[in-house]
Design a protein around this motif. Sequence first.
Motif, short mmCIF file in Angstrom:
data_model
loop_
_atom_site.label_atom_id
_atom_site.label_comp_id
_atom_site.label_asym_id
_atom_site.label_seq_id
_atom_site.Cartn_x
_atom_site.Cartn_y
_atom_site.Cartn_z
N LEU A 29 93.14 -20.48 -67.11
CA LEU A 29 93.43 -21.48 -66.08
C LEU A 29 94.85 -21.34 -65.55
O LEU A 29 95.77 -20.97 -66.29
CB LEU A 29 93.24 -22.89 -66.64
CG LEU A 29 91.81 -23.32 -66.96
CD1 LEU A 29 91.80 -24.70 -67.62
CD2 LEU A 29 90.95 -23.33 -65.72
N VAL A 33 95.82 -27.83 -62.70
CA VAL A 33 94.37 -27.93 -62.52
C VAL A 33 94.05 -29.21 -61.77
O VAL A 33 94.81 -30.18 -61.82
CB VAL A 33 93.63 -27.92 -63.89
CG1 VAL A 33 93.80 -26.59 -64.59
CG2 VAL A 33 94.07 -29.06 -64.77
N LYS A 49 97.98 -27.99 -66.83
CA LYS A 49 96.81 -27.33 -67.40
C LYS A 49 96.25 -28.05 -68.62
O LYS A 49 95.05 -28.20 -68.78
CB LYS A 49 97.24 -25.90 -67.76
CG LYS A 49 96.28 -25.06 -68.47
CD LYS A 49 96.93 -23.69 -68.70
CE LYS A 49 96.13 -22.81 -69.58
NZ LYS A 49 96.71 -21.47 -69.71
N ALA A 116 89.73 -24.78 -60.22
CA ALA A 116 91.04 -24.26 -60.66
C ALA A 116 91.05 -22.73 -60.64
O ALA A 116 92.07 -22.12 -60.33
CB ALA A 116 91.37 -24.77 -62.05
#
Length: 156
Positions: A29, A33, A49, A116
């Motif tokens: 990721l 996000v 994140k 994301a």
Amino acid sequence: MKTSSLLLSINIILLVFIWVFVGVNYAGLPETVPSHFAVNGNVDGESEKRAIWFLPGIATFLFLLLVGIPRNPDSPMLNVPGSYRNKESLKLFAYSILLPILFLLADTVVESILIAQGKLQEMSNAVFVLLTLLLIVVGIHIFKMIKESQSEKSKI
């Protein structure tokens, strides 16, 4: 297999899926996000994140709460008619409400991670379908409780 046992099994699988999906995708990721979405599905808020772990935490809390309800059918904290005051009825009640909640959280986790990662542009309409399903399940139980409560009063 009893319906409540089947529902519990599906709920456990969903909870494990939520944790595993986040765990498998976490390393890939980006540092921010999506954490909030507008009604039309567009991202209108982002977080660090690590905030992605919040949804599995909520799912686990709700799972433990709703799985724990049937443990004490005579609890004064339960505001249910007498016909619901047995373990099997409470299991069916709690597990059937938990199912659309976990589906909703699983969908939110999956779509947030896909957004994301750039694989999806916005949330789908699945959220609205799952919210409708949740309201239907709750509505059915409320209707049954009111009906059974009235029949208990008429017997007195």
